[in-house]
Design a protein around this motif. Structure first.
Motif, PDB file in Angstrom:
ATOM      1  N   GLN A 339       0.813  -1.217   0.000  1.00  0.00           N
ATOM      2  CA  GLN A 339       0.000   0.000   0.000  1.00  0.00           C
ATOM      3  C   GLN A 339       0.850   1.272   0.000  1.00  0.00           C
ATOM      4  OE1 GLN A 339      -1.713   1.132   4.005  1.00  0.00           O
ATOM      5  NE2 GLN A 339      -1.085  -0.973   4.501  1.00  0.00           N
ATOM      6  N   TYR A 340       2.159   1.151   0.282  1.00  0.00           N
ATOM      7  CA  TYR A 340       3.018   2.327   0.430  1.00  0.00           C
ATOM      8  C   TYR A 340       3.675   2.727  -0.896  1.00  0.00           C
ATOM      9  CZ  TYR A 340       2.654   0.740   5.272  1.00  0.00           C
ATOM     10  OH  TYR A 340       2.175   0.307   6.494  1.00  0.00           O
ATOM     11  N   ASN A 341       3.924   4.034  -1.031  1.00  0.00           N
ATOM     12  CA  ASN A 341       4.738   4.520  -2.134  1.00  0.00           C
ATOM     13  C   ASN A 341       6.201   4.175  -1.838  1.00  0.00           C
ATOM     14  OD1 ASN A 341       6.646   7.016  -2.966  1.00  0.00           O
ATOM     15  ND2 ASN A 341       5.104   6.711  -4.546  1.00  0.00           N
ATOM     16  N   GLU A 342       6.895   3.681  -2.846  1.00  0.00           N
ATOM     17  CA  GLU A 342       8.266   3.203  -2.640  1.00  0.00           C
ATOM     18  C   GLU A 342       9.172   4.266  -2.017  1.00  0.00           C
ATOM     19  OE1 GLU A 342      11.901   3.001  -5.504  1.00  0.00           O
ATOM     20  OE2 GLU A 342      10.493   1.438  -6.105  1.00  0.00           O
ATOM     21  N   MET A 343       9.179   5.485  -2.581  1.00  0.00           N
ATOM     22  CA  MET A 343      10.072   6.524  -2.089  1.00  0.00           C
ATOM     23  C   MET A 343       9.720   6.945  -0.668  1.00  0.00           C
ATOM     24  SD  MET A 343      12.738   8.274  -2.602  1.00  0.00           S
ATOM     25  CE  MET A 343      12.996   7.887  -4.329  1.00  0.00           C
ATOM     26  N   GLU A 344       8.421   7.071  -0.396  1.00  0.00           N
ATOM     27  CA  GLU A 344       7.993   7.460   0.954  1.00  0.00           C
ATOM     28  C   GLU A 344       8.361   6.378   1.966  1.00  0.00           C
ATOM     29  OE1 GLU A 344       3.851   8.275   0.721  1.00  0.00           O
ATOM     30  OE2 GLU A 344       4.102  10.104  -0.481  1.00  0.00           O
ATOM     31  N   LEU A 345       8.170   5.117   1.575  1.00  0.00           N
ATOM     32  CA  LEU A 345       8.517   4.017   2.477  1.00  0.00           C
ATOM     33  C   LEU A 345      10.018   3.981   2.727  1.00  0.00           C
ATOM     34  CD1 LEU A 345       7.701   1.490   4.065  1.00  0.00           C
ATOM     35  CD2 LEU A 345       7.903   0.179   1.942  1.00  0.00           C
ATOM     36  N   LEU A 346      10.814   4.191   1.679  1.00  0.00           N
ATOM     37  CA  LEU A 346      12.273   4.187   1.817  1.00  0.00           C
ATOM     38  C   LEU A 346      12.721   5.238   2.836  1.00  0.00           C
ATOM     39  CD1 LEU A 346      14.944   3.010   0.477  1.00  0.00           C
ATOM     40  CD2 LEU A 346      14.940   5.115  -0.877  1.00  0.00           C
ATOM     41  N   LEU A 349      11.380   4.433   6.484  1.00  0.00           N
ATOM     42  CA  LEU A 349      12.157   3.368   7.121  1.00  0.00           C
ATOM     43  C   LEU A 349      13.501   3.902   7.622  1.00  0.00           C
ATOM     44  CD1 LEU A 349      11.513   0.350   4.711  1.00  0.00           C
ATOM     45  CD2 LEU A 349      10.863   0.484   7.129  1.00  0.00           C
ATOM     46  N   ALA A 350      14.083   4.832   6.876  1.00  0.00           N
ATOM     47  CA  ALA A 350      15.357   5.422   7.296  1.00  0.00           C
ATOM     48  C   ALA A 350      15.195   6.144   8.630  1.00  0.00           C
ATOM     49  CB  ALA A 350      15.858   6.389   6.233  1.00  0.00           C
ATOM     50  N   ILE A 351      14.048   6.787   8.812  1.00  0.00           N
ATOM     51  CA  ILE A 351      13.781   7.477  10.083  1.00  0.00           C
ATOM     52  C   ILE A 351      13.519   6.458  11.188  1.00  0.00           C
ATOM     53  CG2 ILE A 351      12.173   9.025  11.273  1.00  0.00           C
ATOM     54  CD1 ILE A 351      11.704  10.400   8.546  1.00  0.00           C
ATOM     55  N   SER A 352      12.718   5.445  10.873  1.00  0.00           N
ATOM     56  CA  SER A 352      12.359   4.437  11.881  1.00  0.00           C
ATOM     57  C   SER A 352      13.558   3.610  12.333  1.00  0.00           C
ATOM     58  CB  SER A 352      11.286   3.498  11.317  1.00  0.00           C
ATOM     59  OG  SER A 352      10.132   4.209  10.930  1.00  0.00           O
ATOM     60  N   LEU A 353      14.498   3.368  11.408  1.00  0.00           N
ATOM     61  CA  LEU A 353      15.637   2.488  11.708  1.00  0.00           C
ATOM     62  C   LEU A 353      16.921   3.238  12.035  1.00  0.00           C
ATOM     63  CD1 LEU A 353      15.056  -0.167   8.886  1.00  0.00           C
ATOM     64  CD2 LEU A 353      14.531  -0.405  11.328  1.00  0.00           C
ATOM     65  N   GLU A 354      16.837   4.536  12.163  1.00  0.00           N
ATOM     66  CA  GLU A 354      18.039   5.326  12.467  1.00  0.00           C
ATOM     67  C   GLU A 354      18.639   4.889  13.806  1.00  0.00           C
ATOM     68  OE1 GLU A 354      19.519   9.993  12.699  1.00  0.00           O
ATOM     69  OE2 GLU A 354      17.373   9.506  12.629  1.00  0.00           O
ATOM     70  N   GLY A 355      19.927   4.522  13.771  1.00  0.00           N
ATOM     71  CA  GLY A 355      20.626   4.086  14.976  1.00  0.00           C
ATOM     72  C   GLY A 355      20.261   2.685  15.431  1.00  0.00           C
ATOM     73  N   LYS A 356      19.471   1.952  14.626  1.00  0.00           N
ATOM     74  CA  LYS A 356      18.993   0.634  15.044  1.00  0.00           C
ATOM     75  C   LYS A 356      19.482  -0.500  14.150  1.00  0.00           C
ATOM     76  CE  LYS A 356      14.880   2.799  17.013  1.00  0.00           C
ATOM     77  NZ  LYS A 356      13.408   2.984  16.884  1.00  0.00           N
ATOM     78  N   CYS A 357      20.287  -0.181  13.129  1.00  0.00           N
ATOM     79  CA  CYS A 357      20.835  -1.223  12.263  1.00  0.00           C
ATOM     80  C   CYS A 357      22.018  -0.661  11.488  1.00  0.00           C
ATOM     81  CB  CYS A 357      19.770  -1.764  11.307  1.00  0.00           C
ATOM     82  SG  CYS A 357      19.228  -0.589  10.055  1.00  0.00           S
ATOM     83  N   ASP A 358      22.811  -1.552  10.895  1.00  0.00           N
ATOM     84  CA  ASP A 358      23.933  -1.111  10.062  1.00  0.00           C
ATOM     85  C   ASP A 358      23.464  -0.739   8.663  1.00  0.00           C
ATOM     86  OD1 ASP A 358      25.595  -1.507  12.158  1.00  0.00           O
ATOM     87  OD2 ASP A 358      26.473  -3.376  11.431  1.00  0.00           O
ATOM     88  N   TRP A 359      22.590  -1.572   8.114  1.00  0.00           N
ATOM     89  CA  TRP A 359      22.008  -1.276   6.811  1.00  0.00           C
ATOM     90  C   TRP A 359      20.699  -2.013   6.648  1.00  0.00           C
ATOM     91  CZ3 TRP A 359      21.089  -5.636   4.027  1.00  0.00           C
ATOM     92  CH2 TRP A 359      21.964  -6.719   4.158  1.00  0.00           C
ATOM     93  N   TYR A 360      19.905  -1.568   5.683  1.00  0.00           N
ATOM     94  CA  TYR A 360      18.710  -2.314   5.313  1.00  0.00           C
ATOM     95  C   TYR A 360      18.528  -2.225   3.804  1.00  0.00           C
ATOM     96  CZ  TYR A 360      15.898   1.991   4.736  1.00  0.00           C
ATOM     97  OH  TYR A 360      15.403   3.203   4.317  1.00  0.00           O
ATOM     98  N   SER A 361      17.769  -3.156   3.260  1.00  0.00           N
ATOM     99  CA  SER A 361      17.477  -3.144   1.829  1.00  0.00           C
ATOM    100  C   SER A 361      15.970  -3.171   1.628  1.00  0.00           C
ATOM    101  CB  SER A 361      18.127  -4.341   1.131  1.00  0.00           C
ATOM    102  OG  SER A 361      17.496  -5.543   1.517  1.00  0.00           O
ATOM    103  N   LEU A 362      15.550  -2.603   0.501  1.00  0.00           N
ATOM    104  CA  LEU A 362      14.125  -2.555   0.182  1.00  0.00           C
ATOM    105  C   LEU A 362      13.944  -2.960  -1.277  1.00  0.00           C
ATOM    106  CD1 LEU A 362      11.189  -1.624   0.977  1.00  0.00           C
ATOM    107  CD2 LEU A 362      11.823   0.619   0.029  1.00  0.00           C
ATOM    108  N   SER A 363      13.074  -3.935  -1.534  1.00  0.00           N
ATOM    109  CA  SER A 363      12.766  -4.286  -2.921  1.00  0.00           C
ATOM    110  C   SER A 363      12.015  -3.121  -3.562  1.00  0.00           C
ATOM    111  CB  SER A 363      11.912  -5.554  -2.956  1.00  0.00           C
ATOM    112  OG  SER A 363      10.687  -5.364  -2.238  1.00  0.00           O
TER     113      SER A 363
END
Length: 370
Positions: A339-346, A349-363
């Motif tokens: 349901q999400y727009n790809e760019m908005e989700l990307l 997620l960067a805001i949600s995962l800030e300081g909580k992982c080394d990297w993430y990937s998104l299809s």
């Protein structure tokens, strides 16, 4: 000397705009609407590069206008082909395509080393967010960011160097990066003693191309503009020169207009000549078709696959419509609703995962933009 008088002040003017953008933040709002059209998501760093490099390129294009320099170069004991600016134009295009295509290949290799699919956007979170993908690569930018950081003690806010990606970038990129200054030198050589329209167009599009290799890669708008500009000069320079002749000979426009019409008729009669004239436009269409083909073929329209490396405290993901979540040692795989727009989700997620992982990937999912 007259030519230098026309080009050098214009080049200096462009450099001054770039310097003002570096030190002053207020003028961004006036430059951004123009730059956004050609730089594919304009940013302060790309704006500065565009104006400064364009200005330097236009100034360097006047070296061949100096008769002493030109005569000395022409008298050098080197093969005749090395004295032809069209040779350097072809060389720069070949090296440009090689470097850009290799960037795509290294993007695929990088994902294989991380256990990811080729059709993913990789986002490095430490120390600052940097993203890269086949459709918008930042691998060369990460090398440029390291170089820029070593040369400058002060980098203004708003300039993103992408150096976070360098820790994951395959070492082959260090070697391939050497081709970028070589391409630029070849491009400057190709500009020498060309007429105004061809010279200015090639200076701007070659600058876009150099920026595009580093920020966007082969399928980025600046790189495509660079390829298109080089092909236009390669196959249609005579048309541009004829237009310039027509505009400059005001008192003889009827005669010149008739001459141009005769040349156009002759060109139309020659199928070979016509096919050459159409070559840049056909190449542009093919690149765009290839971009869309890869974007749609690699799209995952049913759901988004998110891989999080060395993730911790992932409670922030509860705000998303999660379809499934699995953990594999140091990697967490999450499937999110489409349901999400790809760019908005990307970006979210960067805001949600800030300081909580080394990297993430998104299809990626180009369908989300329609």
């Amino acid at each position: 000397m007259e030519k230098k008088k026309r080009y050098i002040p214009f080049g200096i003017f462009l450099i001054i705009i770039g310097i003002m953008l570096f030190f002053l933040s207020g003028i961004d709002q006036f430059i951004r609407p123009f730059a956004q059209l050609i730089l594919m998501g304009s940013s302060k760093g790309k704006d500065i590069l565009f104006f400064v490099v364009s200005g330097i390129t236009i100034i360097l294009s006047t070296l061949g206008d100096n008769e002493r320099i030109h005569n000395h170069f022409m008298n050098l004991n080197i093969p005749k082909i090395l004295k032809d600016n069209d040779f350097y134009l072809k060389l720069s295009l070949i090296l440009f395509l090689f470097t850009a295509i290799m960037g795509v290949i290294v993007e695929v290799y990088l994902r294989s080393t991380l256990g990811l699919n080729w059709n993913t956007i990789l986002v490095i979170m430490n120390p600052t967010m940097t993203s890269t993908s086949i459709l918008h690569s930042h691998l060369y930018k990460s090398m440029f960011g390291i170089l820029l950081g070593s040369l400058l003690s002060y980098i203004p806010a708003g300039i993103h160097t992408g150096s976070s990606l360098s820790a994951y970038t395959p070492s082959i990129i260090y070697v391939l990066f050497i081709f970028i200054p070589i391409i630029y030198i070849a491009m400057v050589m190709s500009l020498q003693r060309r007429k105004m329209i061809s010279r200015v167009l090639l200076a701007f599009t070659s600058t876009l191309g150099i920026i595009g290799i580093m920020d966007g890669g082969l399928f980025g708008t600046p790189a495509i503009a660079g390829i298109y500009g080089m092909l236009i000069i390669m196959f249609n320079e005579n048309i541009l020169d004829e237009i310039l002749d027509y505009l400059s000979r005001r008192d003889e426009r009827d005669i010149v207009k008739s001459e141009i019409a005769d040349k156009v008729k002759k060109n139309m009669k020659s199928k070979i000549s016509l096919s050459k004239k159409l070559m840049p436009h056909v190449a542009l269409i093919l690149i765009i078709v290839l971009w869309f083909s890869i974007a749609f073929y690699g799209a995952c329209p049913d759901s988004y696959e998110v891989n999080i490396y060395e993730g911790h405290d992932l409670g922030a993901l509860n705000q998303y419509d999660t379809l499934n979540l699995t953990e594999h040692q140091n990697k967490t795989t999450v499937y999110l609703s489409n349901q999400y727009n790809e760019m908005e989700l990307l970006n979210n997620l960067a805001i949600s995962l800030e300081g909580k992982c080394d990297w993430y990937s998104l299809s990626w999912n180009i369908h989300s933009y329609f």
